[in-house]
Structures are given as structure tokens and as C-alpha cells.
Design an enzyme around this catalytic site. Structure first.
Site, PDB file in Angstrom:
ATOM      1  N   GLY A 117       0.837  -1.192   0.000  1.00  0.00           N
ATOM      2  CA  GLY A 117       0.000   0.000   0.000  1.00  0.00           C
ATOM      3  C   GLY A 117       0.872   1.242   0.000  1.00  0.00           C
ATOM      4  O   GLY A 117       2.051   1.192   0.373  1.00  0.00           O
ATOM      5  N   CYS A 118       0.302   2.367  -0.403  1.00  0.00           N
ATOM      6  CA  CYS A 118       1.108   3.586  -0.489  1.00  0.00           C
ATOM      7  C   CYS A 118       1.590   4.025   0.893  1.00  0.00           C
ATOM      8  O   CYS A 118       2.797   4.170   1.122  1.00  0.00           O
ATOM      9  CB  CYS A 118       0.330   4.695  -1.181  1.00  0.00           C
ATOM     10  SG  CYS A 118      -1.252   5.117  -0.437  1.00  0.00           S
ATOM     11  N   TYR A 119       0.677   4.211   1.835  1.00  0.00           N
ATOM     12  CA  TYR A 119       1.091   4.619   3.174  1.00  0.00           C
ATOM     13  C   TYR A 119       1.983   3.567   3.846  1.00  0.00           C
ATOM     14  O   TYR A 119       3.015   3.916   4.456  1.00  0.00           O
ATOM     15  CB  TYR A 119      -0.125   4.889   4.053  1.00  0.00           C
ATOM     16  CG  TYR A 119      -0.949   6.095   3.678  1.00  0.00           C
ATOM     17  CD1 TYR A 119      -0.386   7.368   3.598  1.00  0.00           C
ATOM     18  CD2 TYR A 119      -2.313   5.975   3.434  1.00  0.00           C
ATOM     19  CE1 TYR A 119      -1.155   8.488   3.285  1.00  0.00           C
ATOM     20  CE2 TYR A 119      -3.089   7.082   3.121  1.00  0.00           C
ATOM     21  CZ  TYR A 119      -2.508   8.338   3.048  1.00  0.00           C
ATOM     22  OH  TYR A 119      -3.272   9.436   2.746  1.00  0.00           O
TER      23      TYR A 119
END
Length: 310
Positions: A117-119
Site C-alpha cells: 500500500g502507499c502509506y
């Protein structure tokens, strides 16, 4: 018939899929397969496309990604899933090549790769080396804060900021206030934590880019832990990494603000350790593109590893 590997992008009209397609456009070492609009929701046609591919890139909602995997009958098909459907699932290799010295090799030989995921990319990049080094206890009461560009919310959110009613979009939004966001289990597992971290996400009125920060209290860390010991551990872990840079002590001391957009349209990430040693207050920060290292850039990096390892 061409011997070049065939790569099928399932969901190439979403934010991540479009960027992956753009990054692969013009490549001469592979063939790209996408479906015309009329066939994208045709289960039979999708199954044919997936099973004809050497590598399938899934840029789909979670349920659709699981369905796509269930359609695979050809044992030679390899998968990169950009959704969150398989990020904590058994049998899937986590697609963060810098996770450890061995991870790029695992990705290169894997049949099933789940894109981070990005975060979580920023949180895990900061925490995993420090937990492994014993500098941050696995049960530390972590609170992670991050601000992303609005593209992190997908096409619907992009439309709010770039569509006809863009002038009404909020300049800044903090969300996930129930603290039930889908990212903490992924962060906990791959950072090596024994407790679920608190995660507070936000997005601002800029298209892409992320600043993620984690505050630490030195009194809760092993004796002698300070900015330099944390920085040195990160620098050692990422020594030689192509896409991850750790600010030197001098660079961090000269940094007064962080711009979330500095790595836009790249697959690069910068990590920094800041804080006030006199007060025992420490701050870990990561800056990267939510559509680059946080999504499409990472997917292409994993694809290249898998193509070389095939």
C-alpha cells in the site's frame, strides 16, 4: 509468434493502471495486453486474457482482484496484485524489494506478488530496519500520521478536485477517525510489530505525493538511542539501494520543511530522522510519490525483477 513476455494489465483505466500503462509504454522487452472497454467486465474474456499472460498486473478493487486470481487455470501465469486483497495473505510475496537483502530475490522468483500500500510503504521502510535492529521495540505504542495527494483516493476523488465542481473540494481532509483503516494490519505484519499501530491518514489539495511521519519518545526506546543511532541503522539497511535514500545528519539538520511532491513521477523515496535530542523527541519521516513508489512505480519495479528472474 513473439518470445517476448506478455503482460496483461487488468484494470488499466484506474489511477494506478493508467500510470503503469504509461510507464510501460514504448518498452521493447515485453508485450502489453489490455482489453477494449466493451470486454473489461466480460468474465470469459478476462479469464482468457489472464490465462494467456506470462504476468498479470491486477489494478482492481479487492473483491475484483480475488475474483481475477480465481480465474487463473494456467500454472505458468504469475501475478502482481496492486490491490490490498493479498497484502497479509499466506502464499504471497510482499513486493517491497528493499524490505531485506533477500527480498528482491524472493520477488524475482515468486508466482504471486502483492504490491505494498502507499502509506504502508513509508511506514514499513522506516520501521522494519529499526525494529530488526532492536532500536524500536516491537510493542512500541506507535502513532503514524501521513498526508497524501488526493489521487490516493482513486478516480472518484480525483474527479472531486479536477472535475466541474473542483472549486468546492476541501483544501485538507483528515479521515479514518474510527481508527479501523485497512493499512495497520499490513504495517504491523511487515514491519515486525507485535501490536497494531494507530494510523491517521489525511489528504490535501495537491494531486500526488506523501509525507509520512512517526514520532518517538527516547525514554521508551533502548538506552542511548538518539537521532544518530536511528539514522545510522536506516543508512546501513539501505546502503546501495537504488530507490531509497536516507538523509545524512547534516542534510537532516539543514532541512526545515518537507515537500510531499519532491519525488512525483518517480519511484524514489527519501527517509529522514529529525527531532530534539535534548527533550528526547524523535521524528521519522518518509517522502515519496503515492502513485510512484506507493503504487505504479513499485509495481513496475516488481515486474522488472520478475522478468529478470523468469
Amino acid at each position: 509468434m513473439s518470445n517476448l513476455p506478455l503482460v496483461f494489465i487488468d484494470g488499466d483505466q484506474g489511477t494506478t493502471g493508467l500510470q503503469i500503462h504509461e510507464r510501460l509504454r514504448g518498452r521493447t522487452d515485453l508485450r502489453l495486453l489490455t482489453l477494449p472497454a466493451a470486454e473489461r467486465k466480460d468474465a470469459l474474456r478476462r479469464a482468457e486474457a489472464i490465462n494467456s499472460a506470462d504476468i498479470a498486473l491486477l489494478c482492481l478493487p479487492d473483491a475484483a482482484a480475488r475474483e481475477a486470481v480465481s480465474l487463473i487455470e494456467n500454472p505458468r501465469v504469475r501475478v502482481i496484485d496492486a490491490s490490498s486483497a493479498h497484502r497479509t495473505a499466506d502464499g504471497w510475496t510482499y513486493g517491497f524489494p528493499e524490505l531485506s537483502a533477500e527480498q528482491s530475490g524472493r520477488i524475482a522468483s515468486a508466482n504471486r506478488v502483492t504490491n505494498p500500500g502507499c502509506y504502508p510503504t513509508g511506514a514499513i521502510a522506516l520501521l522494519r530496519p529499526l525494529v530488526a535492529a532492536g532500536l524500536v521495540p516491537a510493542d512500541y505504542p506507535l502513532a503514524i500520521q501521513a498526508v497524501s495527494g488526493y489521487s490516493g483516493g482513486g478516480r472518484a476523488q480525483v474527479e472531486q478536485y479536477e472535475g466541474p465542481e473542483a472549486g468546492q473540494a476541501a483544501p485538507f481532509v483528515t479521515y479514518g477517525l474510527s481508527l479501523k483503516h485497512k493499512h495497520p494490519p499490513e504495517i504491523q505484519l511487515h514491519a515486525g510489530l507485535s501490536q497494531r499501530p494507530i494510523f491517521v491518514p489525511s489528504y490535501g489539495a495537491f494531486r500526488q505525493g506523501i509525507v509520512l511521519s512517526i514520532a518517538l519518545q527516547a525514554r521508551l526506546l533502548p538506552a542511548g538511542t538518539n537521532k544518530e543511532t536511528l539514522r545510522a541503522a536506516l543508512a546501513q539497511h539501505y546502503a546501495g539501494a537504488r530507490h531509497v535514500t536516507v538523509l545524512t545528519a547534516a542534510q537532516a539538520a539543514a532541512t526545515e520543511r518537507l515537500d510531499p511532491t519532491i519525488h512525483n513521477n518517480s519511484n524514489d523515496m527519501t527517509l529522514g530522522v529529525f527531532g530534539n535530542d535534548d527533550e528526547g523527541h524523535l521524528l521519522l519521516c518518509a517522502v515519496f510519490d503515492n502513485l510512484g513508489k506507493g503504487a505504479s512505480g513499485a509495481a513496475v519495479q516488481n515486474l522488472d525483477l520478475m522478468l529478470r528472474g523468469a
